[in-house]
Design a protein around this motif. Structure first.
Motif, PDB file in Angstrom:
ATOM      1  N   UNK A  61       4.746   2.249  -3.488  1.00 40.44           N
ATOM      2  CA  UNK A  61       5.688   1.443  -4.301  1.00 40.44           C
ATOM      3  C   UNK A  61       4.689   0.925  -5.478  1.00 40.44           C
ATOM      4  N   UNK A  62       3.641   0.475  -5.355  1.00 41.42           N
ATOM      5  CA  UNK A  62       2.967  -0.070  -6.600  1.00 41.42           C
ATOM      6  C   UNK A  62       2.642   1.034  -7.686  1.00 41.42           C
ATOM      7  N   UNK A  87      -0.198   8.984  13.012  1.00 40.34           N
ATOM      8  CA  UNK A  87      -0.688   8.326  12.194  1.00 40.34           C
ATOM      9  C   UNK A  87      -0.576   6.764  12.435  1.00 40.34           C
ATOM     10  N   UNK A  88      -1.539   5.932  12.272  1.00 38.51           N
ATOM     11  CA  UNK A  88      -1.539   4.708  12.715  1.00 38.51           C
ATOM     12  C   UNK A  88      -0.891   3.861  11.705  1.00 38.51           C
ATOM     13  N   UNK A  89      -0.563   2.531  12.388  1.00 41.66           N
ATOM     14  CA  UNK A  89       0.538   1.989  11.528  1.00 41.66           C
ATOM     15  C   UNK A  89      -0.161   1.322  10.400  1.00 41.66           C
ATOM     16  N   UNK A  90      -1.212   0.696  10.562  1.00 38.81           N
ATOM     17  CA  UNK A  90      -2.038   0.508   9.082  1.00 38.81           C
ATOM     18  C   UNK A  90      -2.133   1.307   8.038  1.00 38.81           C
ATOM     19  N   UNK A 114       0.077   3.787   7.559  1.00 33.54           N
ATOM     20  CA  UNK A 114       1.337   4.183   7.069  1.00 33.54           C
ATOM     21  C   UNK A 114       1.697   3.092   6.132  1.00 33.54           C
ATOM     22  N   UNK A 115       1.392   1.731   6.368  1.00 37.50           N
ATOM     23  CA  UNK A 115       1.663   0.581   5.595  1.00 37.50           C
ATOM     24  C   UNK A 115       0.898   0.622   4.184  1.00 37.50           C
ATOM     25  N   UNK A 116      -0.293   1.036   4.372  1.00 37.30           N
ATOM     26  CA  UNK A 116      -1.229   1.188   2.938  1.00 37.30           C
ATOM     27  C   UNK A 116      -0.673   2.253   2.201  1.00 37.30           C
ATOM     28  N   UNK A 117      -0.328   3.391   2.799  1.00 36.67           N
ATOM     29  CA  UNK A 117       0.541   4.528   1.918  1.00 36.67           C
ATOM     30  C   UNK A 117       1.776   3.945   1.310  1.00 36.67           C
ATOM     31  N   UNK A 118       2.632   3.290   2.080  1.00 36.82           N
ATOM     32  CA  UNK A 118       3.933   2.740   1.517  1.00 36.82           C
ATOM     33  C   UNK A 118       3.623   1.648   0.387  1.00 36.82           C
TER      34      UNK A 118
END
Length: 144
Positions: A14-15, A1-4, A6-10
């Motif tokens: 949280x939201x 999985x790409x970093x962007x 993963x960041x979007x999922x996190x």
């Protein structure tokens, strides 16, 4: 999985968690409906205390109960709960604020420092100010 991704999922997770807490009442602030509720809430923590005059703030988040023998009971909302305290002259410093019907109360208690309390009418503010100042004067005389 790409970093962007993963960041979007996190960020989305949280939201959604914050929104779920907010919409299920987690950010609700407790208020006192009337002086009777303040007395009932105070009696939960101090069942042997009888309140005399009761002074409710304009925002209905704090009530001051005159207990006699130089003591004041406080019921104050913090989040969706209520904090209760009994204070004496040695525990409190009180002053008049520049704002109308407002007093400043500072406590020596490290768990809650007090605050600025605005009342709906000048009579409640002045009565509480007089009660706390009279108790401070009595304590100062007794200490001397």
């Amino acid at each position: 999985m790409s970093l962007p991704v993963l960041v979007a999922i996190v960020v989305l997770g949280i939201t959604l968690s914050v929104a779920a807490v907010h919409f299920t009442g987690g950010s609700k602030t407790a208020t006192l409906a009337n002086t009777d509720q303040a007395v009932r809430r105070f009696a939960e923590d101090f069942p042997d205390e009888l309140a005399g005059a009761i002074h409710l703030t304009a925002d209905a988040k704090t009530a001051f109960l005159e207990l006699g023998r130089g003591r004041i009971g406080i019921v104050h909302s913090i989040g969706d709960c209520f904090l209760t305290r009994i204070v004496t002259a040695a525990d409190v410093s009180v002053s008049n604020s520049d704002e109308t019907n407002t007093i400043l109360v500072r406590l020596t208690d490290f768990t809650w420092k007090g605050g600025r309390f605005r009342f709906a009418n000048a009579g409640d503010a002045q009565a509480l100010l007089n009660a706390l100042e009279a108790r401070q004067s009595d304590a100062t005389r007794e200490a001397a």
